[in-house]
Scaffold this motif. Structure first.
Motif, PDB file in Angstrom:
ATOM      1  N   SER A 144      87.379 161.928  78.223  1.00  0.00           N
ATOM      2  CA  SER A 144      87.985 161.594  76.541  1.00  0.00           C
ATOM      3  C   SER A 144      86.876 160.333  75.979  1.00  0.00           C
ATOM      4  O   SER A 144      85.302 159.920  76.093  1.00  0.00           O
ATOM      5  CB  SER A 144      88.957 160.353  77.085  1.00  0.00           C
ATOM      6  OG  SER A 144      88.300 159.174  77.425  1.00  0.00           O
ATOM      7  N   ARG A 145      87.011 159.873  74.674  1.00  0.00           N
ATOM      8  CA  ARG A 145      86.812 158.917  73.830  1.00  0.00           C
ATOM      9  C   ARG A 145      85.963 157.217  74.315  1.00  0.00           C
ATOM     10  O   ARG A 145      84.749 157.076  74.073  1.00  0.00           O
ATOM     11  CB  ARG A 145      86.922 158.097  72.494  1.00  0.00           C
ATOM     12  CG  ARG A 145      86.834 159.397  71.341  1.00  0.00           C
ATOM     13  CD  ARG A 145      87.552 159.261  70.391  1.00  0.00           C
ATOM     14  NE  ARG A 145      87.182 160.791  68.731  1.00  0.00           N
ATOM     15  CZ  ARG A 145      87.809 161.939  69.025  1.00  0.00           C
ATOM     16  NH1 ARG A 145      89.082 162.166  70.638  1.00  0.00           N
ATOM     17  NH2 ARG A 145      88.191 162.656  68.235  1.00  0.00           N
ATOM     18  N   ARG A 177      84.367 174.362  69.272  1.00  0.00           N
ATOM     19  CA  ARG A 177      85.208 173.687  68.786  1.00  0.00           C
ATOM     20  C   ARG A 177      86.873 174.377  68.054  1.00  0.00           C
ATOM     21  O   ARG A 177      88.220 174.108  67.581  1.00  0.00           O
ATOM     22  CB  ARG A 177      84.846 172.970  67.617  1.00  0.00           C
ATOM     23  CG  ARG A 177      84.755 171.838  66.582  1.00  0.00           C
ATOM     24  CD  ARG A 177      84.660 171.239  65.695  1.00  0.00           C
ATOM     25  NE  ARG A 177      83.185 170.492  66.069  1.00  0.00           N
ATOM     26  CZ  ARG A 177      82.249 171.226  65.861  1.00  0.00           C
ATOM     27  NH1 ARG A 177      81.949 172.769  65.507  1.00  0.00           N
ATOM     28  NH2 ARG A 177      80.960 170.275  66.524  1.00  0.00           N
ATOM     29  N   GLU A 178      86.374 175.462  67.503  1.00  0.00           N
ATOM     30  CA  GLU A 178      87.486 176.458  66.454  1.00  0.00           C
ATOM     31  C   GLU A 178      88.481 176.402  68.396  1.00  0.00           C
ATOM     32  O   GLU A 178      89.473 177.055  67.695  1.00  0.00           O
ATOM     33  CB  GLU A 178      86.712 177.604  65.963  1.00  0.00           C
ATOM     34  CG  GLU A 178      85.890 177.444  64.990  1.00  0.00           C
ATOM     35  CD  GLU A 178      85.326 178.572  63.997  1.00  0.00           C
ATOM     36  OE1 GLU A 178      85.317 179.737  65.203  1.00  0.00           O
ATOM     37  OE2 GLU A 178      84.551 178.509  63.398  1.00  0.00           O
ATOM     38  N   LEU A 179      88.177 177.367  69.039  1.00  0.00           N
ATOM     39  CA  LEU A 179      88.571 177.363  70.412  1.00  0.00           C
ATOM     40  C   LEU A 179      89.980 176.546  70.249  1.00  0.00           C
ATOM     41  O   LEU A 179      90.926 176.447  70.462  1.00  0.00           O
ATOM     42  CB  LEU A 179      88.241 178.188  71.382  1.00  0.00           C
ATOM     43  CG  LEU A 179      89.453 178.111  72.324  1.00  0.00           C
ATOM     44  CD1 LEU A 179      89.590 179.328  72.339  1.00  0.00           C
ATOM     45  CD2 LEU A 179      88.497 178.389  73.993  1.00  0.00           C
ATOM     46  N   ALA A 223      88.872 167.294  68.677  1.00  0.00           N
ATOM     47  CA  ALA A 223      87.969 167.575  69.697  1.00  0.00           C
ATOM     48  C   ALA A 223      86.715 167.544  69.061  1.00  0.00           C
ATOM     49  O   ALA A 223      86.345 168.042  67.666  1.00  0.00           O
ATOM     50  CB  ALA A 223      87.894 168.907  70.443  1.00  0.00           C
ATOM     51  N   GLN A 224      85.920 166.986  69.402  1.00  0.00           N
ATOM     52  CA  GLN A 224      84.649 166.771  69.627  1.00  0.00           C
ATOM     53  C   GLN A 224      83.270 167.977  70.104  1.00  0.00           C
ATOM     54  O   GLN A 224      83.851 167.236  71.476  1.00  0.00           O
ATOM     55  CB  GLN A 224      83.850 165.138  68.956  1.00  0.00           C
ATOM     56  CG  GLN A 224      84.274 164.611  68.139  1.00  0.00           C
ATOM     57  CD  GLN A 224      83.981 163.704  68.131  1.00  0.00           C
ATOM     58  OE1 GLN A 224      83.306 162.999  68.945  1.00  0.00           O
ATOM     59  NE2 GLN A 224      84.138 162.739  66.863  1.00  0.00           N
ATOM     60  N   VAL A 225      82.602 168.423  69.118  1.00  0.00           N
ATOM     61  CA  VAL A 225      81.571 168.761  70.951  1.00  0.00           C
ATOM     62  C   VAL A 225      80.465 169.121  70.058  1.00  0.00           C
ATOM     63  O   VAL A 225      79.960 168.905  69.038  1.00  0.00           O
ATOM     64  CB  VAL A 225      81.993 170.595  70.337  1.00  0.00           C
ATOM     65  CG1 VAL A 225      81.084 171.422  71.465  1.00  0.00           C
ATOM     66  CG2 VAL A 225      83.557 170.833  70.927  1.00  0.00           C
ATOM     67  N   VAL A 243      87.375 164.424  73.642  1.00  0.00           N
ATOM     68  CA  VAL A 243      89.227 164.378  73.241  1.00  0.00           C
ATOM     69  C   VAL A 243      90.296 162.922  73.417  1.00  0.00           C
ATOM     70  O   VAL A 243      88.664 161.678  73.455  1.00  0.00           O
ATOM     71  CB  VAL A 243      89.963 165.156  74.344  1.00  0.00           C
ATOM     72  CG1 VAL A 243      89.370 166.721  73.789  1.00  0.00           C
ATOM     73  CG2 VAL A 243      89.943 165.462  75.777  1.00  0.00           C
ATOM     74  N   ASP A 244      90.859 162.938  72.918  1.00  0.00           N
ATOM     75  CA  ASP A 244      91.503 161.476  72.733  1.00  0.00           C
ATOM     76  C   ASP A 244      91.920 160.978  73.699  1.00  0.00           C
ATOM     77  O   ASP A 244      91.867 159.623  73.879  1.00  0.00           O
ATOM     78  CB  ASP A 244      92.677 161.603  72.371  1.00  0.00           C
ATOM     79  CG  ASP A 244      92.397 161.973  70.225  1.00  0.00           C
ATOM     80  OD1 ASP A 244      91.495 162.029  69.927  1.00  0.00           O
ATOM     81  OD2 ASP A 244      93.114 162.521  69.952  1.00  0.00           O
ATOM     82  N   ASP A 245      92.075 161.409  74.527  1.00  0.00           N
ATOM     83  CA  ASP A 245      92.788 161.154  75.872  1.00  0.00           C
ATOM     84  C   ASP A 245      92.745 162.154  77.505  1.00  0.00           C
ATOM     85  O   ASP A 245      92.253 162.898  76.982  1.00  0.00           O
ATOM     86  CB  ASP A 245      94.108 160.765  75.940  1.00  0.00           C
ATOM     87  CG  ASP A 245      95.311 161.922  75.348  1.00  0.00           C
ATOM     88  OD1 ASP A 245      94.649 162.902  75.814  1.00  0.00           O
ATOM     89  OD2 ASP A 245      95.764 161.897  74.447  1.00  0.00           O
ATOM     90  N   ILE A 246      93.005 160.855  78.832  1.00  0.00           N
ATOM     91  CA  ILE A 246      93.087 161.876  80.038  1.00  0.00           C
ATOM     92  C   ILE A 246      93.746 163.697  79.626  1.00  0.00           C
ATOM     93  O   ILE A 246      93.371 164.812  79.953  1.00  0.00           O
ATOM     94  CB  ILE A 246      93.295 161.155  81.179  1.00  0.00           C
ATOM     95  CG1 ILE A 246      92.261 160.332  81.099  1.00  0.00           C
ATOM     96  CG2 ILE A 246      93.682 161.597  82.275  1.00  0.00           C
ATOM     97  CD1 ILE A 246      92.326 159.054  82.513  1.00  0.00           C
ATOM     98  N   PRO A 247      94.644 162.916  80.399  1.00  0.00           N
ATOM     99  CA  PRO A 247      96.234 164.754  79.197  1.00  0.00           C
ATOM    100  C   PRO A 247      95.719 165.819  78.286  1.00  0.00           C
ATOM    101  O   PRO A 247      95.019 167.047  79.128  1.00  0.00           O
ATOM    102  CB  PRO A 247      97.082 164.902  78.870  1.00  0.00           C
ATOM    103  CG  PRO A 247      97.669 163.099  79.768  1.00  0.00           C
ATOM    104  CD  PRO A 247      95.833 162.155  78.934  1.00  0.00           C
TER     105      PRO A 247
END
Length: 740
Positions: free
Chosen positions: A325-326, A221-223, A232-234, A268-272
């Motif tokens: 992604s979510r 997460r920190e990285l 970003a969620q881990v 993460v939020d999206d594909i990119p």
């Protein structure tokens, strides 16, 4: 037990405008109908539909589906009727409840045929409305969670059915979390010793590595946040017992050899952002070669999308990463339930599941295979083949993506494109190179199928293919080809039978007689004649009820011999009255006899165990489901059929001058038991341009052995010449032809 208001509150959390009145009415109705019923655990029965409904609220399903969950056992287990539910809750909910009721009538059975029929009904019900599947899976999950109160035998039976059908079906619909829980609950009862062992080892590992998962989560997460992925969620977790056990079995590993017991998800939020996170991780830690899969660019058939990679991560621990992604994470956890297909006022732009979605495409293909299987057991087999296989992704020359089970061949690929392409497949080019049809396809292969209009799928293909669709289509084509052969033979037999009776045979004339013959259509009746299930005389009498079959009776002669004669219907009768020589001399080589050629691949005509060769006087015997079996006229086995004249068929050879087919004949040799005898006999056989197909040898006296040889020869002349040469050998005492 959950309370009524708690269930309503759960639904309103994700759908504030939910129809509270509908939920309350369904709860009260189910409570009244189930009354004082108890479960095996002693709990009130109403607790079960309530818990099923609670499971569905975790998937955020609409209030209509929750109501169906509350009502799903009412028709089956109470006095409730479909009409009553329609009146109170509407036709839509009534149809869903009845669909689940029909399934449960055959639920948890032991016989394979009934289990298969249960699956058939389940998928057909799902094809009308997939909510049936969601309720059914939730129902099965709660039953598995409360299975301890059943007998051990019943626990194992239910668990095996869950492992065979419901867990993989949940996986195919993208509901991975439900699949894993169903598998673990089933594993516990199917193999309790292995379950306890693996669970204990995982527990010990967790104790030794206490805090490791949290440490890796924090470092990842920190990285990612330091590189700009602030949202970003881990999430990390230890793999489930059944997943660990399956990997140990499939790869023949001990528990100590497993290096990826921990798995982590980066959301993460999206594909990119998915690919950006992948680059960050790969830049920071070393990648394990061959462990990268991109299911974003090529989604699985159940709509699953994610990037998979394995790294040697923090603390030198080998870990699996899934980056998604979510939206992808919702689909990975809840599968088809994550789509807003059932929410009013939504369209495809707002995330509704398209009718062309991969999950539904697979479901439609599976249901289409109902028509391919001859029976319910075949359907069960085909569906299991589809459910259990991992996938490879291949392409047509035009770029169409074809998803296949791992281990699939070009034949599977051809049938996946279209059944007709599979039926006419004769070869394949893989990545531009001609390759054998048994080649296993790999991810990314481009496959071009070579076709021929005269091709018929060989039955041996059934052992090569791995997809249910291909196996079903091959069986269907094989049955059709055999039926065509039997139909052709039956047609020839009927033509001769009618001709000798002075009648004209036509298919149209058979139509009015089908009911008397007990046949569904003309082709079935003709094929039944070819298979020996239906006598041609019976067909003649059914078409011409007034026909009188004249038979000749001959008084027996003193020599107890036999003689051959035909009836008007053309059957060969064996009647006492003449010598065996007169039978052998009887004319059966005229045009009236049924001609035969080489029998390679001929399903409806077979030789007897001792064979026959061109030049032999032969007759045919109709045998049920085998067509005609051909015997030499000298065969003693023919005496068994003396009282069944309708089974005799007059046969003649009809070979081209360019015949290149050898035929089998059996001979018996009594020879001296001394060194070199077998070599001398083999040398003569080889010199005579014949071949030993099979040899059996046994001692009959101190100095003599008996040899039985199955030989392949061109015709009777060659066989007799060989026998003459063998008789001249000093080591041969006697030699004779075997006609058994």
């Amino acid at each position: 037990m959950m309370r009524q208001y708690e269930l309503v509150e759960r639904v309103q959390k994700y759908k504030p405008d939910a129809n509270e009145a509908l939920l309350n009415k369904a709860y009260v109705y189910a409570m009244q109908k189930h009354g004082q019923q108890k479960r095996a655990s002693g709990d009130p029965y109403i607790s079960h539909p309530l818990e099923v409904a609670a499971i569905l609220t975790e998937m955020r399903l609409d209030e209509s589906t929750i109501a169906v969950a509350l009502l799903h056992d009412t028709i089956e287990d109470t006095s409730a009727t479909r009409a009553e539910i329609d009146e109170m809750f509407g036709d839509d909910i009534g149809a869903l409840v009845e669909g689940l009721t029909k399934i449960k009538k055959l639920d948890l059975v032991t016989k394979k045929a009934k289990q298969a029929e249960n699956l058939r009904k389940l998928l057909l019900a799902i094809s009308d409305d997939v909510r049936v599947l969601l309720v059914k899976l939730a129902d099965r999950l709660h039953n598995m969670r409360t299975l301890d109160h059943m007998s051990s035998e019943k626990r194992k039976r239910i668990s095996e059915e869950t492992m065979d059908i419901y867990a993989p079906l949940a996986g195919r619909m993208g509901m991975q979390d439900m699949r894993e829980e169903l598998e673990d609950l089933s594993f516990r009862h199917i193999n309790p010793e292995a379950y306890e062992t693996v669970t204990k080892r995982l527990g010990d590992l967790s104790t030794r590595n206490e805090g490791l998962v949290t440490k890796i989560e924090d470092e990842l997460r920190e990285l990612l946040q330091a590189q700009g992925l602030a949202n970003a969620q881990v999430k990390g977790r230890q793999k489930q017992p059944y997943s660990v056990f399956r990997k140990m079995q499939s790869k023949s590993l001990s528990f100590e050899q497993l290096s990826d017991v921990y798995g982590f998800r980066i959301i993460v939020d999206d594909i990119p952002s998915c690919y950006r996170a992948l680059g960050i991780v790969h830049t920071r830690w070393r990648v394990v070669p061959g462990r990268f899969k991109d299911y974003i660019s090529t989604p699985k058939q159940n709509d699953y999308q994610s990037v998979h990679t394995t790294i040697v991560g923090p603390s030198r621990q080998r870990i699996e990463l899934q980056i998604r992604s979510r939206r992808m994470n919702d689909i990975a956890e809840y599968g088809i339930a994550a789509h807003s297909l059932y929410k009013d006022g939504r369209d495809a732009q707002d995330g509704a599941l398209s009718p062309k979605s991969n999950a539904y495409s697979w479901l439609r293909r599976t249901i289409e295979s109902l028509a391919e299987g001859e029976n319910a057991e075949e359907f069960l087999e085909h569906t299991k083949l589809e459910l259990f296989q991992d996938q490879v992704f291949c392409f047509t020359p035009k770029g169409q993506l074809i998803a296949l089970p791992r281990g699939a061949t070009p034949i599977d690929f051809a049938y996946a494109v279209h059944t007709n392409i599979g039926d006419t497949c004769v070869g394949a080019k893989i990545n531009g190179r001609i390759m054998p049809l048994v080649t296993r396809l790999a991810n990314g292969d481009e496959v071009e199928i070579v076709r021929s209009g005269i091709q018929v799928p060989p039955p041996a293909w059934e052992e090569i293919v791995v997809t249910g669709k291909a196996r079903a289509a091959i069986r269907k084509a094989t049955r059709a080809a055999i039926r065509k052969q039997y139909s052709g033979l039956g047609h020839r037999i009927l033509e001769r039978t009618f001709e000798r009776a002075g009648k004209a045979f036509s298919r149209d004339a058979m139509k009015p007689a089908l009911h008397r013959l007990g046949q569904k259509d003309i082709e079935d009746a003709i094929a039944s004649v070819g298979r020996g299930e239906l006598s041609s005389l019976d067909v003649l009498r059914a078409v011409f009820p007034d026909h009188q079959d004249e038979r000749v009776t001959v008084k027996p002669n003193a020599d107890d011999g036999w003689f051959n004669m035909r009836s008007a219907a053309g059957m060969v009768f064996k009647l006492p009255g003449r010598s065996k020589a007169s039978l052998e001399a009887a004319d059966s080589d005229g045009p009236e006899a049924l001609p035969i050629r080489g029998l390679s691949g001929n399903a409806e005509v077979h030789f007897g165990p001792a064979g026959a060769v061109p030049g032999d006087r032969i007759v045919g015997i109709m045998e049920k489901d085998r067509g005609i079996t051909i015997y030499p006229i000298q065969s003693p086995i023919l005496q068994k059929f003396d009282d069944e004249p309708d089974r005799w068929i007059d046969i003649r050879w009809d070979l081209d001058e360019a015949n290149n087919t050898r035929f089998m004949a059996r001979i018996m040799i009594n020879a001296l038991n001394e060194p070199g005898t077998l070599a001398e006999i083999s040398q003569v056989v080889a010199t005579a341009d014949t071949n030993i197909l099979r040899l059996a040898m046994g001692r009959i006296a101190a100095d003599f052995s008996e040899l039985v040889l199955d030989l392949e020869v061109w015709d009777l002349r060659q066989l007799n010449s060989l026998i003459t040469q063998l008789k001249e050998l000093p080591c041969v005492s006697t030699i004779s032809r075997v006609y058994e």
